[in-house]
Design a protein around this motif. Structure first.
Motif, short mmCIF file in Angstrom:
data_model
loop_
_atom_site.label_atom_id
_atom_site.label_comp_id
_atom_site.label_asym_id
_atom_site.label_seq_id
_atom_site.Cartn_x
_atom_site.Cartn_y
_atom_site.Cartn_z
N ALA A 1 50.21 33.26 65.62
CA ALA A 1 50.59 33.68 66.96
C ALA A 1 52.02 33.27 67.29
O ALA A 1 52.78 34.04 67.90
CB ALA A 1 49.62 33.11 67.98
N SER A 2 52.39 32.05 66.91
CA SER A 2 53.77 31.62 67.14
C SER A 2 54.73 32.51 66.39
O SER A 2 55.83 32.82 66.87
CB SER A 2 53.94 30.16 66.70
N GLY A 3 54.31 32.95 65.18
CA GLY A 3 55.14 33.87 64.42
C GLY A 3 55.33 35.18 65.15
O GLY A 3 56.44 35.75 65.18
N ILE A 4 54.27 35.67 65.79
CA ILE A 4 54.38 36.88 66.59
C ILE A 4 55.36 36.66 67.74
O ILE A 4 56.23 37.50 68.01
CB ILE A 4 53.00 37.29 67.13
N GLY A 5 55.22 35.50 68.41
CA GLY A 5 56.11 35.19 69.52
C GLY A 5 57.56 35.09 69.09
O GLY A 5 58.47 35.61 69.76
N VAL A 6 57.81 34.43 67.95
CA VAL A 6 59.18 34.28 67.45
C VAL A 6 59.76 35.64 67.06
O VAL A 6 60.92 35.95 67.37
CB VAL A 6 59.19 33.33 66.23
N MET A 7 58.95 36.47 66.40
CA MET A 7 59.44 37.79 65.99
C MET A 7 59.76 38.64 67.21
O MET A 7 60.80 39.32 67.25
CB MET A 7 58.39 38.48 65.12
#
Length: 481
Positions: free
Chosen positions: A403-409
């Protein structure tokens, strides 16, 4: 005969680690959060606003690292669930990861000079994957160990509080190390301070992780080690993952966490951009916003056990997320509407207050979520006859990282969409066009809050209350004989 040093109760009673064991255990939070997350939090700003890499490429590289890491979590969780050794199930992984975490973190902050856009992207991607993966080899067994160290719900909350306080302290140290030593006098926009900062934090993490392992190894070695599952890791893992998703409590916690962490990742990734280019704060004053957040975090963590006696853990998370959303909506909404637009030193106290409230909310949630996941792992044993702490906490870790990866992207793509300039490196005091600032604030605050409301709706389906967990504990005691 098993070594029982560190136990305050006989082996036949409810396991309760001593205060010293809890303190040493808590030091591992520097790798699980605290110092690690504080340090990595500078990476997005460093590569996009300082080194000039496209926001979309920075977001993609960091998202790849987080997604790859999330895939590693269940492998490590299942492997550690089924390991038997003289050090217990978890410590061999934790010990082996220490030098790898330190080396990869230092290199992440030290890209070679003269790289092209794609060369810089490749360096960031490879080191993001390595850093996150090696950290997971420590983190997943570390979190699962807490669920094994005691079967008492209150003691589990106590362990979460201990490690949360340690993580907050680590975050405070790493924040001060950055802003006071390496990024003073506008240093956030200058590249020369970042390598020294990265290697300093890497050494600090290695020391803390080593002390954690040394301090808990006798206690960890004394814990029960269930017989390993039959079959190879790769062949049995799909079935084990499918099994934990059959538990409704796990599904609810997992989905709620994925969405909440997506919102938090989107917001946190853009913190430095907002403070520097919207509120136009000096680098040396931004640190006080971080301190206010950590103070609120400490207050939230400290009060969580008391509040948990007065309300259910689910209610505690709802309260925490509500406070977090208020941090994303109130002042940012006023700024978007043009009703409140202080800059420089005038913005410090309002932003510190806002950050303090967010810290309280995050502190409440960060205590309740792991404690609820441990309760769900107990329920899983009752339903399916096997302990799956490693996979359960791997699931929580996967939710966080994916989820953090989604947020960062999304944050990286958003920077390009709002036409954030790439040539602001070392231009201290540059003023962005007003429309760019407004769109940046919209993404940074209100957009994240809208996403987080979905997490709250899903969480309402979680059904393990205090009374239900007591029933589960009694039933397990009968099954175990």
């Amino acid at each position: 005969m098993a070594n029982t040093e560190g136990l305050t109760q006989p082996a036949t009673a409810v396991r309760k680690p001593s205060g010293a064991v809890k303190i040493f255990y808590s030091l591992g939070q520097m790798a699980q959060g605290g110092g690690f997350d504080t340090a990595v939090g500078f990476i997005f700003f460093y590569y996009s606003a300082v080194l000039g890499l496209s926001g979309a490429l920075v977001g993609a590289a960091l998202a790849i690292g987080l997604a790859f890491d999330g895939g590693v979590d269940p492998l490590v969780g299942s492997w550690s669930d089924n390991l038997k050794s003289r050090l217990g199930r978890r410590l061999p992984f934790m010990i082996g990861s220490i030098p790898l975490v330190a080396l990869s973190l230092g290199l992440l902050f030290s890209p070679p000079s003269g790289l092209s856009q794609w060369g810089l992207f490749a360096w960031l991607t490879v080191l993001a994957v390595a850093t996150r993966t090696f950290a997971s080899v420590f983190n997943v067994p570390y979190l699962a160990l807490a669920a094994e160290m005691t079967t008492d719900s209150a003691e589990r909350t106590s362990l979460v509080v201990y490690r949360s306080v340690a993580g907050i302290t680590a975050g405070l140290i790493c924040t001060a190390l950055g802003y006071v030593v390496f990024f003073a006098d506008g240093g956030l926009q200058r590249p020369e301070g970042y390598p020294g900062y990265g290697w300093s934090v890497a050494i600090l993490l290695a020391v803390a992780m080593s002390l954690c392992c040394l301090g808990v190894w006798r206690y960890a070695a004394s814990l029960p080690q269930p017989e390993p599952a039959t079959g190879g890791l790769v062949t049995r893992l799909p079935g084990e993952v499918a099994e934990i998703f059959r538990n409704r409590s796990f599904r609810v916690l997992f989905l709620s966490a994925v969405i909440m962490f997506s919102a938090m990742g989107l917001n946190a990734t853009l913190n430095s951009h907002a403070f520097v280019f919207v509120w136009r704060m000096r680098t040396e004053t931004i640190q006080f916003i971080g301190y206010a957040y950590l103070a609120g975090l400490l207050l939230g963590v400290g009060f969580a056990p008391l509040l948990q006696k007065l309300m259910e853990k689910k209610t505690l998370i709802v309260l925490g997320i509500s406070l977090l959303m208020a941090n994303w909506l109130v002042l940012q909404g006023l700024r978007v509407m043009g009703l409140w637009a202080p800059v420089g030193d005038d913005a410090i106290l309002p932003m510190m207050s806002n950050s303090f409230v967010a810290g309280i909310g995050t502190g409440l949630a960060m205590v309740a979520y792991p404690a609820m996941m441990a309760d769900a792992a107990d329920e899983h044993e009752l339903l399916f006859g096997r302990r799956r702490e490693g996979l359960y906490f791997a699931g929580l870790g996967f939710a966080n990282k994916a989820a953090s990866g989604i947020g960062v992207m999304l944050a990286g793509i958003a920077l390009d969409l709002v036409r954030f300039p790439r040539d602001v490196s070392q231009q201290v005091g540059v003023i962005l066009p007003e429309d760019v600032q407004v769109r940046l604030v919209m993404i940074w605050g209100p957009a994240a809050a809208v996403v987080c409301t979905i997490s709250l709706v899903i969480l309402m389906a979680y059904g393990i209350s205090r009374a239900r967990h007591a029933e589960i504990a009694v039933a397990l005691q009968k099954v175990r004989g």
